[in-house]
Design a protein around this motif. Structure first.
Motif, PDB file in Angstrom:
ATOM      1  N   ALA A  21     -10.784 -18.553  16.575  1.00  0.00           N
ATOM      2  CA  ALA A  21     -10.022 -18.783  15.347  1.00  0.00           C
ATOM      3  C   ALA A  21     -10.546 -17.903  14.217  1.00  0.00           C
ATOM      4  N   ALA A  22     -11.868 -17.711  14.199  1.00  0.00           N
ATOM      5  CA  ALA A  22     -12.462 -16.894  13.140  1.00  0.00           C
ATOM      6  C   ALA A  22     -12.007 -15.441  13.242  1.00  0.00           C
ATOM      7  N   LEU A  23     -11.676 -15.028  14.480  1.00  0.00           N
ATOM      8  CA  LEU A  23     -11.240 -13.632  14.662  1.00  0.00           C
ATOM      9  C   LEU A  23      -9.869 -13.390  14.049  1.00  0.00           C
ATOM     10  N   VAL A  24      -9.108 -14.469  13.871  1.00  0.00           N
ATOM     11  CA  VAL A  24      -7.762 -14.312  13.325  1.00  0.00           C
ATOM     12  C   VAL A  24      -7.860 -14.315  11.811  1.00  0.00           C
ATOM     13  N   SER A  25      -8.046 -13.169  11.226  1.00  0.00           N
ATOM     14  CA  SER A  25      -8.094 -13.105   9.767  1.00  0.00           C
ATOM     15  C   SER A  25      -7.787 -11.684   9.337  1.00  0.00           C
ATOM     16  N   VAL A  26      -7.467 -11.539   8.071  1.00  0.00           N
ATOM     17  CA  VAL A  26      -7.135 -10.210   7.552  1.00  0.00           C
ATOM     18  C   VAL A  26      -8.311  -9.240   7.686  1.00  0.00           C
ATOM     19  N   PRO A  27      -9.534  -9.642   7.284  1.00  0.00           N
ATOM     20  CA  PRO A  27     -10.640  -8.678   7.392  1.00  0.00           C
ATOM     21  C   PRO A  27     -10.863  -8.175   8.812  1.00  0.00           C
ATOM     22  N   THR A  28     -10.759  -9.044   9.808  1.00  0.00           N
ATOM     23  CA  THR A  28     -11.015  -8.566  11.166  1.00  0.00           C
ATOM     24  C   THR A  28      -9.940  -7.580  11.605  1.00  0.00           C
ATOM     25  N   VAL A  29      -8.694  -7.866  11.244  1.00  0.00           N
ATOM     26  CA  VAL A  29      -7.622  -6.941  11.618  1.00  0.00           C
ATOM     27  C   VAL A  29      -7.838  -5.586  10.937  1.00  0.00           C
ATOM     28  N   ALA A  30      -8.186  -5.631   9.653  1.00  0.00           N
ATOM     29  CA  ALA A  30      -8.432  -4.382   8.923  1.00  0.00           C
ATOM     30  C   ALA A  30      -9.597  -3.619   9.540  1.00  0.00           C
ATOM     31  N   MET A  31     -10.659  -4.367   9.907  1.00  0.00           N
ATOM     32  CA  MET A  31     -11.822  -3.732  10.517  1.00  0.00           C
ATOM     33  C   MET A  31     -11.445  -3.059  11.831  1.00  0.00           C
ATOM     34  N   LEU A  32     -10.659  -3.782  12.623  1.00  0.00           N
ATOM     35  CA  LEU A  32     -10.274  -3.238  13.927  1.00  0.00           C
ATOM     36  C   LEU A  32      -9.537  -1.924  13.737  1.00  0.00           C
ATOM     37  N   LEU A  33      -8.635  -1.930  12.767  1.00  0.00           N
ATOM     38  CA  LEU A  33      -7.869  -0.711  12.479  1.00  0.00           C
ATOM     39  C   LEU A  33      -8.807   0.422  12.058  1.00  0.00           C
TER      40      LEU A  33
END
Lengths: 254, 563
Positions: free
Chosen positions: B123-135
């Motif tokens: 659940a913690a992985l689902v967030s804006v910062p993680t998506v931005a980081m992945l990108l």
């Protein structure tokens, strides 16, 4: 003063949250010196109504007067006459009981020596003196109710508005709170409290209003509302809803 | 249909991480319902995140796009390492963690610890910062792909995913561990010290980094990058580059290092999670010391505030002063100010000094640090201290109802809150000024340093009075001082940014004066700065107090957590 104005007057109080109507126009006159019970099922709008009556929640429409002072137009005068114990609201619970009382007393502009004296008496009577410097956050639910009541009483208000004062309170503390409230009313004060415990209301109140779905369904003295039946019968009839199970839940009994 | 009552306790379907992810998305969605401004803020925050992510993507892909594979390892190791360090430290110092799914809520459910941790982790992985980081970090995949073809790109992609998992696991484990430490009265001072040490580590690191860059010794840097690449900080990020540069054997080893670290962090997290679930209600053992010899009024007033009059103002200040110490969330903020306020100026001023490790003169202080640079760092400390009050009513939560019922006038309320916070902050600011002046070897600068601090701090109090009255938001009622509601993260970030920019704008005249006035400023700085700060704070309270008077119930509704 008591002869001129009702202790609390509500006219057309209404509030909706996100388009859902919580209170749909409540009119109420609480005579000075009465012990007034506001009855209603869960979600009837009791807390919302009382919050609007004491200035914690701005109504969409309508107004409230405490002993003739408009709560929303002249809040300073009205709030001086009021003692409030909200429900579901935290106290400043990182203070000890004594510190909390001192805070409330000084906040009401009381003299420090009077605060000390009254706080000591209240802590004694409510059996909270033993808690010493324990923080209110570590109190039991019943103790929190009692310290909340003490905070509301400390400055000697003319009108006491209590939201669910008997919830989560053990029988001994409940008897104590009842006794305190009865003495307060006998001394000329007015109490308005919400509850859904019929037995307590029947025993204490001189007046009753039944609130359901955001409107007042029945109002008057206890005798008028009750007639020759029990208050619980009247309440169930007014509120409606089922009180027995039918065919469902068969799995509960093997 | 009649199933025996004691039979269906056996779960038919296993609970998996998928349920947690869906629960989080649902909670986030419901938080937005009917609150247009929240959706708008969320979108703005996401766009800002996206913008930075795209920038970082091209930065990381640069070696590949430029075809220069000398820097590939350097960039992967340093950028990756800094990313992990940031995820480790920033939640503690600034941002907190998104606790949309409060672990305490799962205490009664029949879930194994493993299920719970993996679920909360997912659940913690689902967030804006993680998506931005992945990108952003996908830039590394591009670089690896250009140099090493498909195989290297695949390894780099796996490495990036592993690295991201590592970042999130580290942030969770560390905040959770600190939260449980701050909860217990026994070790909370130890926690403060640990936090200070962690922040202090940033200083030497930066100095070493600057020294290395000034030397422009690429061999040494490459050596350092190789070392970082074998620690958990850099292993995940450099695996793809290793593959591309022919060290095929290194890639699986590095992925293994990362995987082991992730598992270790998750185990650590699950330990402290247990204490968060069980001990959520109590803030520690009750101290039943029956000492009621003095009156209750005397008890309320802490010794440091003993000089206050026993009236409404005094009571408000005393209560706030007690809260800044007793409330873990507020105390965490105070610690942050103390630590960051001390180390950032040291870093800025020594770092800008050409202070190098192999410098001939050794440690010299009469370097290039100037009154302007010092003033700028003081400006930062002052506004950082004041921005803590940006959500001062949110700290109170629904308890603020007591002040509403008592009808506390807005100006009195704001004055008292400023005074109580200043009881802690002013001594801290004094220490900062003295220590920095001594470290720089310029005791004569103390005057205008204190003046700049006071001016910005006062301006910040004024700005944050408005922010706190108009932009308050509720904090979750959990025992984790680092927790905040989802959606509030973006709100918090934007409000903090606005408050800091406004404060900086008001404080800039102090820096300009330091640049223009020369020696006269050494004497004028203190009185002018103090007057400027006090005047700004009083004016802010005067204006914001009016706004507050009109908005008491609205403010209460904003800070009351929704249930």
């Amino acid at each position: 003063m008591t002869g001129e104005h009702p202790a609390l007057t509500l006219r057309g109080l209404a509030k909706s949250f996100d388009g859902k109507i919580a209170v749909a126009g409540v009119d109420l006159d609480v005579p000075a010196g009465s012990f007034y019970g506001l009855l209603g099922p869960n979600g009837a709008g009791k807390t919302t109504t009382l919050s609007m009556a004491v200035g914690l929640l701005r109504p969409d429409a309508g107004s409230a007067w405490v002993l003739g002072s408009d709560v929303w137009a002249d809040p300073v005068t009205a709030k001086q006459l009021l003692g409030v114990m909200p429900d579901g609201v935290r106290l400043f619970d990182r203070l000890s009981g004594g510190e909390l009382l001192a805070y409330h007393g000084l906040l009401r502009g009381m003299d420090p020596t009077v605060v000390d004296q009254r706080a000591a008496e209240l802590l004694d009577v409510l059996a909270l003196a033993d808690a010493g410097r324990t923080l209110v956050v570590d109190y039991s639910a019943g103790m929190k109710k009692k310290i909340g009541l003490a905070c509301a009483l400390l400055h000697g208000p003319r009108l006491l508005v209590l939201d669910e004062p008997f919830e989560a309170v053990d029988p001994v503390s409940a008897a104590l709170i009842r006794d305190i409230l009865q003495r307060y009313v006998a001394g000329g004060g007015t109490v308005v409290f919400s509850s859904h415990v019929m037995e307590v209301v029947q025993r204490l109140c001189s007046h009753v209003a039944i609130l359901a779905e955001g409107t007042i369904k029945r109002v008057g003295t206890l005798e008028e509302v009750r007639g020759d039946r029990s208050l619980e019968d009247v309440f169930v009839e007014v509120v409606g809803g089922r009180t027995a199970t039918g065919e469902e839940l068969a799995w509960l009994s093997r | 249909m009649a199933v025996p009552m004691n039979a269906p306790a056996r779960p038919v379907r296993r609970v998996t991480a998928r349920h947690f992810v869906r629960l989080k998305l649902r909670v986030m969605g419901n938080n937005f319902r009917g609150q247009g401004w929240r959706v708008a803020l969320f979108l703005v925050g996401s766009l800002i995140g996206l913008w930075f992510a795209v920038g970082a993507f091209f930065g990381l892909a640069a070696p590949g796009l430029a075809g220069d594979d000398r820097y590939a390892l350097l960039i992967a190791a340093f950028a990756g390492g800094l990313t992990v360090l940031g995820w480790l430290l920033l939640p503690l110092v600034f941002f907190g963690v998104d606790e949309t799914l409060d672990p305490a809520r799962f205490a009664l459910l029949p879930l194994s610890r493993r299920t719970l941790v993996t679920g909360l982790f997912a659940a913690a992985l689902v967030s804006v910062p993680t998506v931005a980081m992945l990108l952003a970090l996908s830039g590394l995949v591009v670089t690896a792909g250009i140099f090493g073809g498909w195989s290297a790109a695949v390894v780099a992609a796996i490495g990036v995913v592993f690295g991201l998992l590592l970042c999130v696991a580290a942030a969770r484990a560390v905040t959770s561990a600190f939260a449980s430490m701050l909860r217990s009265r026994r070790v909370r001072d130890l926690a403060a010290v640990l936090l200070a040490v962690a922040a202090a580590l940033l200083g030497p690191l930066q100095i070493a980094g600057l020294a290395a860059i000034q030397d422009a010794n690429w061999d040494r840097l490459t050596g350092l990058a190789t070392v970082i690449g074998w620690t958990p900080f850099g292993a995940a990020w450099t695996a793809g580059i290793d593959m591309a540069q022919g060290r095929v054997w290194a890639a699986p080893l590095k992925l293994l290092i990362t995987a082991v670290t992730i598992v270790a962090l998750l185990i650590w997290w699950s330990r402290s999670l247990e204490s968060a679930m069980v001990g959520a209600a109590s803030s520690g053992p009750a101290r039943a010391r029956p000492e009621l010899t003095s009156g209750v009024v005397a008890q309320l007033f802490p010794r440091a505030a003993g000089w206050l009059r026993r009236d409404r103002f005094g009571a408000l200040v005393a209560r706030e002063a007690r809260y800044w110490w007793r409330d873990a969330r507020r105390r965490a903020n105070l610690i942050t100010i103390a630590v960051v306020g001390l180390f950032v100026p040291v870093m800025v001023n020594l770092g800008g000094q050409g202070f190098t490790i192999d410098s001939e003169q050794g440690f010299t202080s009469a370097g290039s640090s100037s009154p302007v640079l010092v003033s700028l760092s003081m400006l930062f400390v002052g506004l950082l201290a004041a921005v803590t009050l940006a959500n001062q009513f949110g700290f109170d939560g629904s308890a603020y109802a007591a002040n509403v019922v008592a009808g506390v006038p807005g100006r009195l309320e704001l004055h008292a809150r400023m005074a109580a916070f200043s009881l802690y902050v002013l001594p801290m600011l004094a220490v900062v000024a003295v220590v920095i002046a001594l470290v720089l070897g310029e005791p004569a600068w103390i005057g205008f340093m204190v003046g700049t601090l006071l001016a910005t701090y006062g301006a910040g109090l004024a700005v944050n009075s408005f922010v706190s009255v108009l932009g308050a938001y509720s904090l979750p009622e959990t025992s984790n001082p680092f927790a905040m509601n989802s959606g509030a993260g973006v709100v918090k970030g934007l409000l903090t940014l606005v408050a800091m920019l406004a404060t900086a704008a008001i404080g800039v005249p102090m820096v300009v004066a330091a640049a223009l006035l020369g020696d006269a400023w050494l004497w004028l700085g203190l009185p002018l700065g103090a007057a400027y700060g006090v005047g700004a704070a009083l004016l802010g309270a005067y204006l914001a107090g009016d706004v507050l008077d009109r908005r008491l119930p609205e403010l209460l509704a904003m800070v009351t957590p929704r249930r």
